[in-house]
Design an enzyme around this catalytic site. Structure first.
Site, PDB file in Angstrom:
ATOM      1  CG  ASP A  35      -2.088   0.881   1.123  1.00 40.66           C
ATOM      2  OD1 ASP A  35      -2.327   1.401   0.005  1.00 40.66           O
ATOM      3  OD2 ASP A  35      -2.782   1.093   2.126  1.00 40.66           O
ATOM      4  CG  ASN A  83      -7.691  -2.252  -6.055  1.00 42.96           C
ATOM      5  OD1 ASN A  83      -6.763  -3.056  -5.888  1.00 42.96           O
ATOM      6  ND2 ASN A  83      -7.966  -1.307  -5.157  1.00 42.96           N
TER       7      ASN A  83
END
Ligand code: FPP
Length: 265
Positions: A35, A83
């Site tokens: 991330d 996503n």
């Protein structure tokens, strides 16, 4: 699956352990939530996609380190079922990036005996990417180096629903007695079938969530959160994560030997 079939000693490349770490207590399987690519780019005044490019370099570096340090499996969260909600340009860029990286890196993955698998609902990915995935999976399937699992269009809840559907289908066909479904049978229908559960989950960029990643498999994993943004993740950060892991007493719901001493005294 808690402690199933594969052991780190099955691999040829039991590697050099960095100083300060105990070679007998290395994690066999590391899961990684990569991330912070976007924030890394924004902090440098660059477009977000540059963060994803730098993220690929961090991934190559981490895979090599894990392989060199004798870690049996690395499972990374590359693209989640959520996503797709990102801007279309970014999604398209990521799909094209996965294709380019797979094409470019396949030879070196093969040379380094990496066994690559893609875990997730792959049927909705662009067909070129699906073909590259099939090629890479088949080519490397017999390799005895690190297991490299790339979670792509992956969601932990979706994986559990798929497993339940497959078990229900087998039962409906008369191939499976529902009363025989136990944790091992259930785990055999997950994308990770045959893989050890991760010992250690690392999440970069300081976020403290599991974000629908490996919900079943992380049941007993130790969790290490680092503020380092994924593109900056390096040998020092990996060493720190493993040192943190080695400082924990893993009890799997029972009592460790230290606790037993106290209980008896
Ligand atoms: C999270 O950062 C990162 C991703 C969603 C993509 C990760 C993909 C790669 C590192 C490339 C992997 C390539 C292959 C071939 C497997 P973010 O965009 O959520 O960052 P932010 O939280 O700072 O916005």
């Amino acid at each position: 699956m808690s402690r199933p079939s594969v052991s780190r000693t099955d691999f040829n490349n039991v590697g050099a352990c960095p100083t300060g770490l105990d070679p007998r207590r290395m994690p066999e399987h590391i899961a990684m939530i990569m991330d912070g690519n976007g924030r890394w780019a924004e902090a440098k005044g660059l477009p977000r996609i540059m963060g994803h490019r730098a993220g690929v370099e961090a991934l190559k570096r981490t895979l090599r380190l894990c392989s060199d340090w004798g870690i049996g499996a690395l499972t990374v969260y590359a693209f989640s079922t959520e996503n797709w909600a990102r801007p279309g340009d970014e999604v398209n860029f990521l799909m094209a990036l996965f294709e380019r990286v797979l094409q470019r890196e396949l030879d070196s993955l093969q040379q380094e005996k990496v066994r690559i698998k893609f875990l997730g609902d792959l049927q909705v990915l662009p067909s070129k990417l699906q073909n590259l995935i099939s090629e890479a999976t088949a080519l490397t399937s017999e390799n005895n180096g690190i297991h490299f699992n790339v979670c792509t269009n992956y969601g932990g809840r979706r994986e559990l629903v798929f497993a339940a559907q497959k078990l229900a289908e087998r039962s409906a066909k008369g191939d499976l007695d529902p009363s025989l479904i136990d944790e091992n049978v259930f785990a055999s229908e997950l994308f990770t079938a045959g893989e050890l559960d991760p010992d250690l989950l690392i999440r970069t960029s300081g976020e403290r969530r599991i974000s629908n990643f490996l919900l079943w498999q992380l049941a007993y994993a130790e969790i290490h959160i680092t503020d380092t943004l994924w593109p900056d993740f390096d040998a020092t950060a990996l060493r720190e994560a493993i040192a943190d892991y080695q400082s924990r007493h893993r009890r799997f719901g029972g009592l460790s030997s230290i606790d037993s001493c106290y209980a008896e005294s």
